[in-house]
Design a protein around this motif. Structure first.
Motif, PDB file in Angstrom:
ATOM      1  N   GLY A   1       0.658  -1.206  -0.017  1.00  0.00           N
ATOM      2  CA  GLY A   1       0.059   0.014  -0.083  1.00  0.00           C
ATOM      3  C   GLY A   1       0.903   1.385   0.102  1.00  0.00           C
ATOM      4  N   TYR A   2       1.804   1.111   0.817  1.00  0.00           N
ATOM      5  CA  TYR A   2       2.758   2.551   0.884  1.00  0.00           C
ATOM      6  C   TYR A   2       3.354   2.527  -0.561  1.00  0.00           C
ATOM      7  N   LEU A   3       3.983   1.375  -0.981  1.00  0.00           N
ATOM      8  CA  LEU A   3       4.759   1.617  -2.261  1.00  0.00           C
ATOM      9  C   LEU A   3       3.719   2.209  -3.650  1.00  0.00           C
ATOM     10  N   HIS A   4       2.521   1.735  -3.558  1.00  0.00           N
ATOM     11  CA  HIS A   4       1.402   1.962  -4.503  1.00  0.00           C
ATOM     12  C   HIS A   4       0.923   3.343  -4.314  1.00  0.00           C
ATOM     13  N   GLU A   5       0.752   4.007  -3.184  1.00  0.00           N
ATOM     14  CA  GLU A   5       0.217   4.943  -2.736  1.00  0.00           C
ATOM     15  C   GLU A   5       1.115   6.207  -2.746  1.00  0.00           C
ATOM     16  N   SER A   6       2.370   6.119  -2.432  1.00  0.00           N
ATOM     17  CA  SER A   6       3.552   7.094  -2.283  1.00  0.00           C
ATOM     18  C   SER A   6       4.047   7.585  -3.676  1.00  0.00           C
ATOM     19  N   ASP A   7       4.235   8.638  -3.921  1.00  0.00           N
ATOM     20  CA  ASP A   7       4.805   9.424  -5.018  1.00  0.00           C
ATOM     21  C   ASP A   7       6.421   9.316  -4.884  1.00  0.00           C
ATOM     22  N   GLY A   8       7.128   9.498  -5.962  1.00  0.00           N
ATOM     23  CA  GLY A   8       8.528   9.520  -5.954  1.00  0.00           C
ATOM     24  C   GLY A   8       9.123  10.189  -5.013  1.00  0.00           C
ATOM     25  N   ASP A   9       8.765  11.498  -4.685  1.00  0.00           N
ATOM     26  CA  ASP A   9       9.319  12.644  -3.659  1.00  0.00           C
ATOM     27  C   ASP A   9       9.115  11.992  -2.549  1.00  0.00           C
ATOM     28  N   ARG A  10       8.071  11.462  -2.130  1.00  0.00           N
ATOM     29  CA  ARG A  10       7.811  10.728  -0.778  1.00  0.00           C
ATOM     30  C   ARG A  10       8.775   9.722  -0.318  1.00  0.00           C
ATOM     31  N   ILE A  11       8.966   8.745  -1.352  1.00  0.00           N
ATOM     32  CA  ILE A  11       9.695   7.660  -1.321  1.00  0.00           C
ATOM     33  C   ILE A  11      11.167   7.980  -1.053  1.00  0.00           C
ATOM     34  N   LEU A  12      11.720   9.001  -1.925  1.00  0.00           N
ATOM     35  CA  LEU A  12      12.986   9.216  -1.845  1.00  0.00           C
ATOM     36  C   LEU A  12      13.351   9.884  -0.741  1.00  0.00           C
ATOM     37  N   ARG A  13      12.516  10.731  -0.092  1.00  0.00           N
ATOM     38  CA  ARG A  13      12.590  11.387   1.040  1.00  0.00           C
ATOM     39  C   ARG A  13      12.700  10.479   2.197  1.00  0.00           C
ATOM     40  N   ASP A  14      11.852   9.349   2.255  1.00  0.00           N
ATOM     41  CA  ASP A  14      12.015   8.491   3.218  1.00  0.00           C
ATOM     42  C   ASP A  14      13.494   7.678   2.982  1.00  0.00           C
ATOM     43  N   VAL A  15      13.720   7.082   1.948  1.00  0.00           N
ATOM     44  CA  VAL A  15      14.844   6.398   1.778  1.00  0.00           C
ATOM     45  C   VAL A  15      16.127   7.471   2.377  1.00  0.00           C
ATOM     46  N   GLU A  16      15.982   8.843   2.000  1.00  0.00           N
ATOM     47  CA  GLU A  16      17.155   9.750   2.477  1.00  0.00           C
ATOM     48  C   GLU A  16      17.046   9.893   4.043  1.00  0.00           C
ATOM     49  N   ASP A  17      15.936   9.747   4.666  1.00  0.00           N
ATOM     50  CA  ASP A  17      15.795   9.959   6.129  1.00  0.00           C
ATOM     51  C   ASP A  17      16.383   8.572   6.749  1.00  0.00           C
TER      52      ASP A  17
ATOM     53  N   GLY B   1      18.547   6.794   5.523  1.00  0.00           N
ATOM     54  CA  GLY B   1      19.895   6.717   5.335  1.00  0.00           C
ATOM     55  C   GLY B   1      20.797   7.635   6.464  1.00  0.00           C
ATOM     56  N   ARG B   2      19.897   8.553   6.928  1.00  0.00           N
ATOM     57  CA  ARG B   2      20.546   9.482   7.659  1.00  0.00           C
ATOM     58  C   ARG B   2      20.350   8.865   9.246  1.00  0.00           C
ATOM     59  N   ARG B   3      19.000   8.294   9.591  1.00  0.00           N
ATOM     60  CA  ARG B   3      19.085   7.496  10.654  1.00  0.00           C
ATOM     61  C   ARG B   3      19.780   6.374  10.922  1.00  0.00           C
ATOM     62  N   ASN B   4      19.908   5.494   9.944  1.00  0.00           N
ATOM     63  CA  ASN B   4      20.531   4.420  10.088  1.00  0.00           C
ATOM     64  C   ASN B   4      21.448   4.217   8.992  1.00  0.00           C
TER      65      ASN B   4
END
Length: 171
Positions: A103-119, A121-124
């Motif tokens: 559901g997350y992958l289907h509903e999220s746009d590219g900006d949100r996914i990239l932002r979440d991946v960056e976050d 990477g910063r946290r862990n």
């Protein structure tokens, strides 16, 4: 002749020489500004393409993950019918997590996914490094397996096929 050379050496530059230097600095600055604008535009286009790719791929992946979650859920139901409640419980939990991820992958746009991946990477950062190493290891195993298969196929037909002269003499 020596006098003319010495006279030329002692000449002072004309009054417009500083202006020429300023003009060349101005032109150099214009060229640098244009180059910076072009780099910025190229970076923007690359980000847009990455965002579009992430949008398309994440939607496809989300649908596949949700489909797999439905399959795992039906396995859980079958396990419950067979009286195997503990494995059914684990399968159900895995299906729920997969459905959320899908559901997350289907509903999220590219900006949100990239932002979440960056976050993430910063946290862990070590988790990202470990994930990158795992992906690299899997890719190397895949390449090794495919290269040995290609090598085998490239050399096998030459050994397995009889030559035309041998084929004609066997008749």
């Amino acid at each position: 002749m020596e006098q003319s050379v010495s006279v030329r050496e002692n000449r002072t530059p004309p009054d417009d020489a500083p202006r020429t230097g300023e003009q060349s600095q101005g032109k150099a600055q214009e060229v640098a500004d244009k180059a910076q604008q072009q780099v910025g535009a190229a970076t923007g286009r690359a980000r847009e393409q990455l965002r579009d790719q992430v949008n398309r791929r994440s939607s496809d992946a989300g649908e596949r993950v949700q489909s797999t979650a439905a399959d795992v859920r039906s396995v859980a139901e079958e396990l419950r019918r067979q009286g195997k409640d503990a494995p059914a419980k684990y399968a159900e939990q895995a299906a729920e997590k997969a459905e959320r991820l899908g559901g997350y992958l289907h509903e999220s746009d590219g900006d949100r996914i990239l932002r979440d991946v960056e976050d993430l990477g910063r946290r862990n950062p070590w988790a990202v490094v470990a994930g990158g190493m795992a992906l690299g290891f899997m890719a190397s195993r895949l390449l090794k397996a495919s290269s040995s298969e290609r090598y085998r196929l490239a050399h096998e037909p030459a050994q397995a096929q009889p030559s035309r002269l041998d084929a004609g003499s066997e008749r």
